[in-house]
Scaffold this motif. Structure first.
Motif, PDB file in Angstrom:
ATOM      1  N   TYR A   1      31.818  26.771  35.026  1.00 40.00           N
ATOM      2  CA  TYR A   1      31.825  25.532  35.862  1.00 40.00           C
ATOM      3  C   TYR A   1      33.235  25.216  36.449  1.00 40.00           C
ATOM      4  O   TYR A   1      33.452  24.877  37.494  1.00 40.00           O
ATOM      5  N   LYS A   2      34.520  25.457  35.796  1.00 43.20           N
ATOM      6  CA  LYS A   2      35.567  25.077  36.129  1.00 43.20           C
ATOM      7  C   LYS A   2      36.122  26.125  37.247  1.00 43.20           C
ATOM      8  O   LYS A   2      37.190  25.804  38.128  1.00 43.20           O
ATOM      9  N   ASN A   3      35.683  27.160  37.333  1.00 40.14           N
ATOM     10  CA  ASN A   3      35.808  28.119  38.396  1.00 40.14           C
ATOM     11  C   ASN A   3      34.959  28.181  39.689  1.00 40.14           C
ATOM     12  O   ASN A   3      35.317  28.950  40.529  1.00 40.14           O
ATOM     13  N   ARG A   4      34.107  27.423  39.568  1.00 38.09           N
ATOM     14  CA  ARG A   4      33.198  27.206  40.594  1.00 38.09           C
ATOM     15  C   ARG A   4      33.834  26.288  41.882  1.00 38.09           C
ATOM     16  O   ARG A   4      34.338  25.446  41.385  1.00 38.09           O
ATOM     17  N   LYS A   5      33.848  27.209  43.021  1.00 37.13           N
ATOM     18  CA  LYS A   5      34.377  26.487  44.122  1.00 37.13           C
ATOM     19  C   LYS A   5      33.522  25.361  45.068  1.00 37.13           C
ATOM     20  O   LYS A   5      32.747  26.035  45.716  1.00 37.13           O
ATOM     21  N   VAL A   6      33.498  24.162  44.427  1.00 35.47           N
ATOM     22  CA  VAL A   6      32.529  23.424  45.057  1.00 35.47           C
ATOM     23  C   VAL A   6      33.177  21.777  45.663  1.00 35.47           C
ATOM     24  O   VAL A   6      32.620  21.085  46.118  1.00 35.47           O
ATOM     25  N   ILE A   7      34.283  21.730  45.185  1.00 28.55           N
ATOM     26  CA  ILE A   7      35.092  20.328  45.624  1.00 28.55           C
ATOM     27  C   ILE A   7      35.774  20.558  47.152  1.00 28.55           C
ATOM     28  O   ILE A   7      36.527  21.459  47.208  1.00 28.55           O
ATOM     29  N   SER A   8      35.805  19.641  47.614  1.00 31.90           N
ATOM     30  CA  SER A   8      35.970  19.327  49.049  1.00 31.90           C
ATOM     31  C   SER A   8      37.699  18.951  48.897  1.00 31.90           C
ATOM     32  O   SER A   8      38.190  18.628  48.202  1.00 31.90           O
ATOM     33  N   ILE A   9      38.285  19.132  50.049  1.00 34.70           N
ATOM     34  CA  ILE A   9      39.644  19.197  50.135  1.00 34.70           C
ATOM     35  C   ILE A   9      40.139  17.590  49.841  1.00 34.70           C
ATOM     36  O   ILE A   9      41.122  17.238  49.220  1.00 34.70           O
ATOM     37  N   GLY A  10      39.140  16.808  50.545  1.00 37.83           N
ATOM     38  CA  GLY A  10      39.552  15.309  50.418  1.00 37.83           C
ATOM     39  C   GLY A  10      39.425  14.853  48.992  1.00 37.83           C
ATOM     40  O   GLY A  10      40.349  14.225  48.352  1.00 37.83           O
ATOM     41  N   THR A  11      38.393  15.428  48.175  1.00 36.43           N
ATOM     42  CA  THR A  11      38.269  15.098  46.719  1.00 36.43           C
ATOM     43  C   THR A  11      39.500  15.512  45.947  1.00 36.43           C
ATOM     44  O   THR A  11      39.901  15.000  44.948  1.00 36.43           O
ATOM     45  N   VAL A  12      39.889  16.637  46.323  1.00 35.14           N
ATOM     46  CA  VAL A  12      40.879  17.253  45.592  1.00 35.14           C
ATOM     47  C   VAL A  12      42.133  16.352  45.850  1.00 35.14           C
ATOM     48  O   VAL A  12      43.119  16.338  44.933  1.00 35.14           O
TER      49      VAL A  12
ATOM     50  N   ASN B   1      34.835  25.054  55.889  1.00 36.06           N
ATOM     51  CA  ASN B   1      35.357  24.161  54.872  1.00 36.06           C
ATOM     52  C   ASN B   1      35.958  24.445  53.751  1.00 36.06           C
ATOM     53  O   ASN B   1      35.373  25.322  53.228  1.00 36.06           O
ATOM     54  N   ARG B   2      37.181  24.132  53.347  1.00 40.28           N
ATOM     55  CA  ARG B   2      37.628  24.803  52.208  1.00 40.28           C
ATOM     56  C   ARG B   2      36.862  24.143  50.827  1.00 40.28           C
ATOM     57  O   ARG B   2      36.747  22.850  50.773  1.00 40.28           O
ATOM     58  N   LYS B   3      36.789  24.899  49.726  1.00 39.61           N
ATOM     59  CA  LYS B   3      35.990  24.567  48.537  1.00 39.61           C
ATOM     60  C   LYS B   3      37.020  24.968  47.410  1.00 39.61           C
ATOM     61  O   LYS B   3      37.493  26.058  47.433  1.00 39.61           O
ATOM     62  N   TYR B   4      37.359  24.075  46.806  1.00 40.46           N
ATOM     63  CA  TYR B   4      38.195  24.160  45.247  1.00 40.46           C
ATOM     64  C   TYR B   4      37.327  24.180  44.136  1.00 40.46           C
ATOM     65  O   TYR B   4      36.325  23.327  44.203  1.00 40.46           O
ATOM     66  N   SER B   5      38.103  24.679  43.125  1.00 40.02           N
ATOM     67  CA  SER B   5      37.413  24.423  41.785  1.00 40.02           C
ATOM     68  C   SER B   5      37.885  23.707  41.093  1.00 40.02           C
ATOM     69  O   SER B   5      39.426  23.275  41.482  1.00 40.02           O
ATOM     70  N   PHE B   6      37.682  23.295  39.680  1.00 38.76           N
ATOM     71  CA  PHE B   6      38.392  22.327  38.810  1.00 38.76           C
ATOM     72  C   PHE B   6      39.675  23.101  38.122  1.00 38.76           C
ATOM     73  O   PHE B   6      40.578  22.555  38.033  1.00 38.76           O
ATOM     74  N   MET B   7      39.722  24.514  38.285  1.00 39.08           N
ATOM     75  CA  MET B   7      40.900  25.261  38.015  1.00 39.08           C
ATOM     76  C   MET B   7      41.791  25.040  38.893  1.00 39.08           C
ATOM     77  O   MET B   7      43.210  25.082  38.774  1.00 39.08           O
ATOM     78  N   ASP B   8      41.670  24.914  40.317  1.00 31.88           N
ATOM     79  CA  ASP B   8      42.478  24.728  41.341  1.00 31.88           C
ATOM     80  C   ASP B   8      43.052  23.274  41.276  1.00 31.88           C
ATOM     81  O   ASP B   8      44.199  23.286  41.390  1.00 31.88           O
ATOM     82  N   VAL B   9      42.378  22.211  41.059  1.00 31.25           N
ATOM     83  CA  VAL B   9      42.684  20.927  41.038  1.00 31.25           C
ATOM     84  C   VAL B   9      44.029  21.014  39.667  1.00 31.25           C
ATOM     85  O   VAL B   9      45.025  20.634  39.950  1.00 31.25           O
ATOM     86  N   GLU B  10      43.365  21.763  38.621  1.00 33.10           N
ATOM     87  CA  GLU B  10      44.339  21.740  37.302  1.00 33.10           C
ATOM     88  C   GLU B  10      45.924  22.240  37.931  1.00 33.10           C
ATOM     89  O   GLU B  10      46.901  22.238  37.673  1.00 33.10           O
TER      90      GLU B  10
END
Length: 111
Positions: free
Chosen positions: A7-18, A47-56
């Motif tokens: 789940y941490k590696n799934r790319k589902v988060i938008s750039i705005g949320t990041v 659209n760019r999609k980020y993971s929780f690992m990207d956020v970290e």
């Protein structure tokens, strides 16, 4: 643990949320992508999609930048870390294959 990693590696988060989660501007986030420090995926609409690992990783990058570390130094550090992780994974796989091969062949059926 495997589910946590997936789940941490799934790319589902938008750039705005990041941006909201990290405190970085969208421009900073795109800059770090240009510098190859992160690799978002693209949706069907581009659209760019980020993971929780990207956020970290972005938080870690921002902290290092505040300490004065240059992006090229961060990139080299990330490459070394990835290489080390790849080597550890490969070694575990080889050890698992050896264990399976030799533990299996050393077992004798009881009579």
């Amino acid at each position: 643990m495997e589910n946590e990693a997936s789940y941490k590696n799934r790319k589902v988060i938008s750039i705005g949320t990041v941006s909201e989660l990290t405190g970085l501007t969208e421009r900073q986030i795109r800059y770090y992508e240009e510098r190859k420090l992160i690799s978002p995926e693209r949706s069907d609409r581009g659209n760019r999609k980020y993971s929780f690992m990207d956020v970290e990783r972005l938080i870690e990058i921002a902290n290092k930048r505040e300490e004065g570390v240059r992006t090229d130094e961060i990139l080299q550090e990330l490459k070394k870390k990835k290489k080390k992780e790849d080597t550890a994974t490969r070694n575990k796989m080889i050890q698992g294959q050896l264990n399976a091969r030799f533990n299996h062949s050393n077992r004798h059926p009881k009579k």
